[in-house]
Every structure is written in C-alpha cells, then in structure tokens.
Motif scaffolding. Structure first.
Motif, PDB file in Angstrom:
ATOM      1  N   PRO A 105      38.353  35.227  29.186  1.00  0.00           N
ATOM      2  CA  PRO A 105      38.833  35.132  30.377  1.00  0.00           C
ATOM      3  C   PRO A 105      40.231  35.327  30.752  1.00  0.00           C
ATOM      4  N   GLU A 106      40.366  35.812  31.895  1.00  0.00           N
ATOM      5  CA  GLU A 106      41.893  36.158  32.308  1.00  0.00           C
ATOM      6  C   GLU A 106      42.075  35.137  33.370  1.00  0.00           C
ATOM      7  N   GLN A 107      43.334  34.480  33.070  1.00  0.00           N
ATOM      8  CA  GLN A 107      43.617  33.087  33.856  1.00  0.00           C
ATOM      9  C   GLN A 107      44.837  33.439  34.648  1.00  0.00           C
ATOM     10  N   LYS A 117      39.479  34.088  37.917  1.00  0.00           N
ATOM     11  CA  LYS A 117      39.477  33.984  36.492  1.00  0.00           C
ATOM     12  C   LYS A 117      38.397  34.675  35.961  1.00  0.00           C
ATOM     13  N   HIS A 118      38.808  36.007  35.711  1.00  0.00           N
ATOM     14  CA  HIS A 118      37.851  37.077  35.335  1.00  0.00           C
ATOM     15  C   HIS A 118      37.130  36.835  34.032  1.00  0.00           C
ATOM     16  N   ASN A 119      35.721  36.841  34.069  1.00  0.00           N
ATOM     17  CA  ASN A 119      35.259  36.541  32.839  1.00  0.00           C
ATOM     18  C   ASN A 119      34.704  37.829  32.353  1.00  0.00           C
ATOM     19  N   ASN A 151      37.275  50.568  40.099  1.00  0.00           N
ATOM     20  CA  ASN A 151      36.797  49.620  41.169  1.00  0.00           C
ATOM     21  C   ASN A 151      37.085  48.142  40.881  1.00  0.00           C
ATOM     22  N   ARG A 152      38.170  47.516  41.600  1.00  0.00           N
ATOM     23  CA  ARG A 152      38.467  46.211  41.473  1.00  0.00           C
ATOM     24  C   ARG A 152      37.770  45.377  42.492  1.00  0.00           C
ATOM     25  N   THR A 153      37.150  45.901  43.191  1.00  0.00           N
ATOM     26  CA  THR A 153      36.391  44.900  44.425  1.00  0.00           C
ATOM     27  C   THR A 153      35.072  44.447  43.953  1.00  0.00           C
ATOM     28  N   PHE A 206      30.933  43.414  30.258  1.00  0.00           N
ATOM     29  CA  PHE A 206      31.166  43.393  31.624  1.00  0.00           C
ATOM     30  C   PHE A 206      31.962  42.223  32.391  1.00  0.00           C
ATOM     31  N   GLU A 207      32.541  42.408  33.426  1.00  0.00           N
ATOM     32  CA  GLU A 207      33.715  41.679  33.934  1.00  0.00           C
ATOM     33  C   GLU A 207      33.215  40.973  35.059  1.00  0.00           C
ATOM     34  N   PHE A 208      32.902  39.728  35.131  1.00  0.00           N
ATOM     35  CA  PHE A 208      32.406  38.924  36.384  1.00  0.00           C
ATOM     36  C   PHE A 208      33.593  38.379  37.020  1.00  0.00           C
TER      37      PHE A 208
HETATM   38 MG    MG Z   1      40.416  42.544  33.891  1.00  0.00          MG
END
Ligand code: MG
Ligand code: ADP
Length: 695
Positions: free
Chosen positions: A192-194, A319-321, A434-436, A446-448
C-alpha cells in the motif's frame, strides 16, 4: 544504530528470534501451525509465550496486549502487565500460553452494528500467529482477530483472514488443473502506497476543524497552490526529512519494509511506500505505519493529517493498494510467464480478476466508502466513483484477438490460441502510463487506486480476495468437468472476456465523457457513501460472502449499519464544528470588522475624505455576514433532525442531502469573507500558512 540491517526487525519476535529462542520441537510445531493455519495446542503455546515474555522483558517491556483492529478503523489495545503475585508478597513475571492464544475483551464499547443485541457483550481476541508479535512503547503487542462469543467478526482482520483462505482454496484448484502439484498454498500480497500531509503543529492547534474533524471546513484558496507542480518529487525540506528519517528507522525496527519516501502533488503532501508482503501482515503494517506517522510527527512539532481531503481545492490523499497472488514457492501468479502453459494460466487469472471487478463493482466501491473519501473520488484528482479497469494497449490487443478470433498484432497472421502462444512481456512503462484508472494492471500486479488515505486496507482486500475467489470457483467448476482441458480453457477465457469487457477502459478516467459512456455501458456510478452502502446487502453480495464463508448475512447487516453510523457521526461532528467556528469566531470577528469600517467611513466623510473602501467593504462583509448567519441557523436546525430519523439509510441520506450542502453554503460565505477581512482580524490560520508553513 547506523546499520540498517542490524536495526531491521529488532522490535519483532520474528522467525530468526523464534528459531534462536524456541526449542526445536516447539519451533517446528509453531511453523506447522502457521503454515496450515491451525490453532496451537496449549503445551506448545506455553513454551512460545514464555520465550516471548523473556525476549520482551530483555527489551524493556513490562506489559503485553492483544493488538486488534475493531471497526472504528483504528487499532485497539488493552495493556496487562506480566506480574503475578507469589506467596511471599513478591511478584514474578508470567505470560501463559492461554494468555497468548486468547484474550477476553469487553466488546460493548466497540461498534458492533446490532450484533451486540443478539450476542453477548463480551468478545474475545485470538492470536494470528502468521503476523509476528512486536514491541511498541514497552508493550509486547500480539496481533489478534476480534470476535464475539458467537463467532461473529467484530473487526477488520477476521474477514480478511477468511477471504485469504477462500482465495487460497480456489486458486489451489486452478493450479492443480494446470498440473501443478508442488504448490501447497497461495497468498495474496499487497504493497500500500500511503499518502499524508504534514502541517506545523502550532498552526494546526489554532484550527478547530483540523483538530475535531481532520479536515478544514473553512479556508480560502491561497494565491499559490499546486499549479506549479514544484512540490511533486521536489527537494524534501529539512524538518520533513528529519521526520522521514526517524519514521523509516522506527518502521524498520518494527520489521516494516519502508522503501520510498517522496513529496506528492500537493504542497505539504508526502508519500511512503513499503515493499509488498502478505496481505494480513501488510494490513497490520499499514496500521502501524499510520500510527507511527502520527506519533513521530508530534515529536517533530508537526501534525500528520491522514484525512482524504484536508484541504478543499488541493489534491487529497489516497492509498494505492497494489495487489497480487503469490504461491508458497515464490511465484507471482499475475506475472505473464515464459511458456505457453504459464501464459494460459496467467490469462485465466487475468480473466478471473476482470470478471470479479465487473461482477462486484459495487462491493469494490463500498470497500473504499467513507465520508472523507467522498470528497476525493470523482473530484478530478482521484479516480471517479465508477469502477473500471485499465490493462494497457498490449494486453488489450491480446484480449481483443482472443475475444474476436482475429489475428493478434500486425506481423502475426495467426489466430491467438490460449495455451499455444507465448505472450510478449509487458514492459512496466507501457502499462503504467494511465494514472486515472481506478484499477490498473501494472505489469505483474493490479493497483486499486480508489482507497482513501485513512482507511484500513483490510476491507478492500477482503472484497477483492473474495470476488476473485468466486471467479476462480466458477472457472474451476467448469474446467474440472471438461473433457478437453485446452479447448475448455480457451473457450472459458474467450467467453469471460466477451461478457465482461465493458469494465475495461483505457482512456481518461477523469473526464466527464467517460462518466456518460460508463453509464451507457451499464456500469454503476455510486457517487457517495450513503448512495453505495445499501448495495452491500444485495442478494448477489450476501450470496457471495456466504458462499466463501467470509461474512454471514448477520455480519454483513451489522457492517452496513456501522458504516452508515460512522458516516452520520462524521458529518454530524463536522456540522457542529462548522457551527462553532462560525458562531464563536468568524461571525463575531467579521461583525467587529464591519463596524470598525463603518465607523471609519463615517469619520472620513465628516472630514471630506474618500471612504469608498471602508463603505463598500463594510457593505459586502455585512451582507455576507447576514447570509452566513441565516445558513448557520438553518444548519443548527438541521442537525437536530437526524436523531428523529430511525432508518439508518434515510438518516445518512439526510446528512448528505441537507447537512452537507448547508455546510458548503456557510463555507462559501466564510471563504469570501476571509479574502476581504483584514489579515489581523481573521481568527484562523490561512491555507497559505497551513500548506506552506513547514520550512
Ligand atoms: Mg503506484
Ligand atoms: P510505483 O507504483 O510508484 O511505480 P512500484 O510499482 O514499484 O512503484 O510499486 C508500488 C507498490 O507496489 C510497492 O509497494 C511495491 O512493493 C508493490 N508491489 C510490487 N509488486 C507487488 C506484488 N507482486 N504484489 C503486491 N504489491 C506489489
């Protein structure tokens, strides 16, 4: 300690410590219990507990606690000391296996959403031996799950662990179908990116809204925001750098793999990303990370804001999961393989995720729902409230050719048959642009991206694991019954892509056009928390969780009620805070200012000076003051209404449709007033001071 590898994990009763300190047989029994998820027998637990206690005392601990994650969203602990009285009026330090494995806790002060009425008030905590015990402030913390005596989950961890079990079971069926006999278990992994904000503590303390609600309820835009893009990845200020350094060290000592720290898009916004690990451990680590951030910030005379939207008009925090599936033999199942067979397996898992995200869009949306996150989703800075998936051009072309039975690529004239072809490697760059997108494939995971910064990662991973487990269950049922595995596999993948490709969207997720297109595709757009929560109890969702034994219907109803209640309480506190700030500070201050200006204007006109500024400003302030006062009174009436609405859904909708718009109206008047009131007369620190106050 300067050496990081010496420092790493020193506060953790980890595998190395266990191997060192436990008798061989005990160590083996414990490892076995961890591997198969069995309960430890008491004799073994006694030995483990004693070794843990000795280790903890050597490190200065005097107390232990069962550390758990109730539905308040934060962690809970109740400290017990190790002391036990002896006959001679002395004490000895003791810690039994029973105390390690299970603790009792009064459940009545934690949210239980109706479960309390049906079940006993007492709850119990049970050790999760897959997450290591650790030391925090002289206390031995034992990660636990928290349940009622009837076995109902009262926390975030229990359903998460159940969902990991569910996905393990179904994934194993699939792996066996592909002839894999080596793998014993499969776990999901998360990194997770916080994101978070840091503000100066002295400035923070003069903002009641930040103190009570975590976000600003007033505040005019500063002349400079984030438009220059000079903060993102910019040089880190010395005070912030000192904080980050200490944070890293503390996290490393706790065995948390803190990896990257950088500035984020908004001024005063930063991010910490750890290296990924097993989901339940990652969940514990993320909770600890948030706790450490808040604690250490104070030490540096800063305050860490974890709210999703502390400042209007400035990027909020998410928070990217990052999520994947990994075997006990160390294979990432979302990594496209080197051989046709590996690729066929990869495509099947990919299809499973596509189906899961499409079938359970509503659940994914609900898993990130909170009053705070509502301000962020769809605001053109975070993904919209519509769930969709981004796969990248290359993968998309492959799926298209499978779906349509058309040749893949310009060069290749052949049809792409699953299980025969080797797929190209997907370079990270081609997938990560794609960051959107709310849900993006980024090469091997996968990045949620819809999750809010303050949320536990438990909920969204519980949903993700269970939904993917369900796809895999359906797939395994079909494939196990097939006569010809290869063609059944090809057909299954083809059919799944055909049925679910409406969820795939590779364009700009922030655009209005996408929202319209999404609606025409039949995707659901649940803008707010009150809008989405009722979907939790839809028949298909109740059936999903029951099928995989993750939530009973009773548990699900209680969750829904707790989330509705949390939403109402949050907005209620915000409304009361807005009223207090307006009534006690803003209205008196601007009223004085208008009176002073009016008096000055009179004096000036008496002696023939031009009083235009004074007159016009006094007029504008007065009319805004009257408008604000009117809306404050309306809000004061409005906050009394919800208590009379017994239906929780209706109550939450009242907060959304009546209370929030009134708060917004009050804020608009307030923000305009702020810009025309003399700086020394304004009662609160400005956005400029909060966002640029740390030097
Ligand atoms: Mg990321
Ligand atoms: P960024 O998204 O900033 O480019 P990365 O993609 O390298 O950075 O990593 C983002 C996060 O994803 C990190 O926390 C990383 O550990 C995590 N991650 C990488 N691989 C996996 C995986 N297989 N499973 C779960 N998380 C992963």
């Amino acid at each position: 300690m300067s050496n990081i590898s010496e420092m790493f994990g020193t506060l953790v009763f980890n595998d190395t410590v266990m191997r060192e300190r436990l008798p061989r047989e005990t160590y083996k029994a414990l490892c076995q219990a961890i591997r198969v998820g069995k309960r430890l027998d008491l004799a073994v637990a006694n030995v483990v507990a004693n070794a843990m206690k000795d280790w903890a005392i050597e490190h200065g601990a005097t107390h232990f606690t069962h550390w758990f994650q109730p539905l308040t969203g934060i962690t809970a602990e109740k400290h017990d000391s190790f002391i036990t009285p002896t006959d001679g009026g002395q004490v000895i330090m003791e810690f039994s296996g029973k105390e390690l494995i299970q603790g009792e806790s009064d459940a009545s002060s934690f949210p239980s959403g109706g479960l309390r009425a049906t079940f006993e008030a007492r709850g119990y905590t049970a050790w999760d031996p897959t997450s290591y015990a650790f030391l925090k402030d002289g206390v031995l913390c034992i990660p636990t799950a928290f349940c009622s005596y009837g076995g109902e989950a009262l926390d975030m961890k229990t359903p998460l662990l159940r969902s990991m079990e569910a996905i393990n079971k179904q994934t194993m069926r699939i792996l066996r179908l592909f002839g894999n006999t080596e793998v014993v278990s499969v776990k999901t992994t998360v990194g997770p990116e916080q994101e978070y904000f840091l503000v100066d503590r002295e400035i923070y303390e003069r903002r009641p809204d930040l103190i009570y609600t975590g976000r600003t309820l007033f505040g005019a835009k500063p002349p400079k925001g984030q438009e220059m893009d000079d903060h993102y990845f910019g040089v880190i200020k010395p005070r912030v750098a000192a904080f980050m350094k200490e944070l890293d060290e503390q996290l490393w000592k706790l065995g948390i793999l803190a990896k990257t720290e950088h500035n984020e898009a908004a001024p005063a916004q930063h991010e910490l990303a750890p290296i990924f690990t097993t989901t339940n451990i990652s969940t514990d680590h993320n909770q600890l990370t948030m706790e450490m951030m808040q604690k250490l910030a104070k030490k540096h005379d800063l305050v860490c804001l974890l709210h999703e939207k502390p400042f209007a008009g400035v990027n909020g925090s998410g928070k990217h999961n990052n999520w994947s599936l990994s075997t006990d033999t160390g294979v990432n199942l979302l990594n496209p393989g080197e051989t046709p067979a590996e690729n066929a397996q990869f495509l099947l898992f990919l299809a499973a995720v596509i189906k899961a995200v499409d079938d359970y869009q509503d659940l994914l949306r609900i898993s990130v729902a909170s009053a705070g996150n509502d301000h962020r989703l769809g605001g053109g800075e975070a993904p919209p409230a519509v769930v969709s998936m981004f796969l990248g051009d290359e993968l998309n072309a492959i799926l298209d050719s499978i779906k349509n039975d058309t040749p893949y690529g310009a060069k290749e004239k052949e049809l792409l048959k699953v299980g025969v072809h080797v797929l190209p490697r997907f370079p990270k760059d081609s997938t990560d642009r794609n960051r959107t997108s709310p849900f993006a494939f980024t090469g091997n995971k996968f990045e949620f991206r819809m999750l809010g910064s303050s949320a536990s990662i438990a909920d969204c991973n519980t949903v993700l694991n269970t939904a993917v487990a369900e796809s895999l269950r359906v797939f395994a049922d079909e494939l196990e019954a097939a006569m010809d595995f290869e063609s059944a596999l090809h057909n299954l993948i083809r059919k799944t892509i055909g049925e679910h490709d409406r969820i795939i969207f590779n364009g700009n997720g922030y655009g209005e056009e996408w929202i319209r297109e999404a609606e025409s595709r039949g995707l659901i757009n649940l803008k707010t928390t009150p809008d989405c929560l009722p979907y939790l109890l839809k028949e298909k969702n109740v059936a999903l969780f029951a099928q995989h034994k993750v939530f009973s219907e009773t548990e699900l109803r209680s969750r829904c009620e707790i989330m509705q209640e949390n939403y109402c309480k949050t907005v209620h506190i915000e409304a009361l805070t807005a009223i207090e700030m307006a009534r006690r500070d803003i209205l008196p201050a601007v009223s004085r200012t208008a009176a002073d200006l009016a008096a000055a204007s009179l004096t000036k006109s008496e002696i023939g000076l031009d009083g235009t500024y004074e007159t016009e400003t006094a007029k504008e302030i007065s009319s805004l003051t009257a408008r604000m006062y009117r809306d404050v009174k309306a809000l004061e009436d409005a906050v009394l209404v919800p208590a009379t609405i017994t239906d929780m859904e209706a109550r939450s909708l009242y907060y959304k449709d009546t209370v929030l718009p009134l708060m917004q109206a009050i804020r608009e008047a307030g923000d305009r007033l702020e810009t025309i009131t003399p700086a020394d007369a304004w009662p609160f620190p400005t956005y400029g001071e909060m966002l640029f106050g740390v030097r």
